[in-house]
Scaffold this active site. Structure first.
Site, short mmCIF file in Angstrom:
data_model
loop_
_atom_site.label_atom_id
_atom_site.label_comp_id
_atom_site.label_asym_id
_atom_site.label_seq_id
_atom_site.Cartn_x
_atom_site.Cartn_y
_atom_site.Cartn_z
N ASN A 13 -29.02 6.33 34.91
CA ASN A 13 -30.42 5.94 35.10
C ASN A 13 -30.58 5.09 36.36
O ASN A 13 -31.56 5.23 37.08
CB ASN A 13 -30.96 5.21 33.87
CG ASN A 13 -31.46 6.18 32.82
OD1 ASN A 13 -32.29 7.03 33.10
ND2 ASN A 13 -30.95 6.04 31.61
N HIS A 108 -34.87 3.54 26.25
CA HIS A 108 -34.15 3.80 25.00
C HIS A 108 -34.25 5.29 24.67
O HIS A 108 -35.33 5.86 24.73
CB HIS A 108 -34.75 2.95 23.87
CG HIS A 108 -33.96 3.05 22.61
ND1 HIS A 108 -32.75 2.40 22.44
CD2 HIS A 108 -34.19 3.74 21.48
CE1 HIS A 108 -32.28 2.70 21.24
NE2 HIS A 108 -33.13 3.50 20.63
#
Length: 190
Positions: A13, A108
């Protein structure tokens, strides 16, 4: 906006965010990448993008408060305005939360409030749900309980494995996180 990215692992990420900045679709400056793990792959990714890194382990401090005090000091020295958690596997404590209240987001791999905490993809897979997804939320004192900023569903196909589901979720993460950060940066989301 000057940000710090926190990551404990591979940093995919973080890389997606850095690539979005490089391509011009995300208008942020990454002041540093912090990891609490000395062998985290994210540190290598940071070097590839010539981003300064910071690494120290909580176990080397007498308390969580002292660990976070040192972290806040380093963030302030780097003039960090905002924190982006990208696979940071540690609950944020009061010291860091107070210093960056409302200025810290997390990603998440589930549709919160479903499957908070560790191994959310495995939790969803084992529960045999038909849909899971990705959530980006502000960080508060709970585990994955802060106000939700963005979510996107990911269909779980009957032939999916943990690996294939992980790949589908990561593909959404790598697109959705930079897009959401840009919206936050341009103050479209408060």
């Amino acid at each position: 906006m000057k940000v710090a990215i926190f990551a404990s692992g591979s940093g995919t990420n973080a890389q997606a965010i850095l690539e979005a900045i490089e391509q011009g679709s995300l208008d942020m400056e990454v002041a540093l990448i912090f990891s609490d793990k000395p062998n985290a792959r994210v540190l290598e990714r940071a070097a590839q993008f010539q981003i300064p890194t910071l690494m120290f382990e909580p176990k080397n401090f007498p308390s969580k408060v002292e660990f976070e005090q040192e972290l806040v000091k380093k963030l302030e020295e780097a003039k960090v305005e905002f924190i982006v958690l990208a696979g940071y596997m540690r609950l944020i404590g009061k010291t860091l939360l107070e210093a960056y209240e409302g200025k810290m987001v997390n990603i998440h791999p589930s549709l919160l409030p479903a499957f908070p905490g560790l191994d959310a993809i495995g939790q969803a897979f084992n529960a045999k749900v038909k849909v899971t997804g990705v959530t980006i939320h502000y960080v508060d004192s709970g585990m994955d309980t802060g106000p939700i900023i963005a979510q996107e569903a990911v269909k779980v196909d009957e032939h999916d494995t943990i690996e294939s589901l992980t790949s589908k979720i990561q593909a959404v993460e790598h697109r959705l996180y930079p897009e959401t950060l840009q919206m936050i940066n341009t103050e479209r989301i408060r």
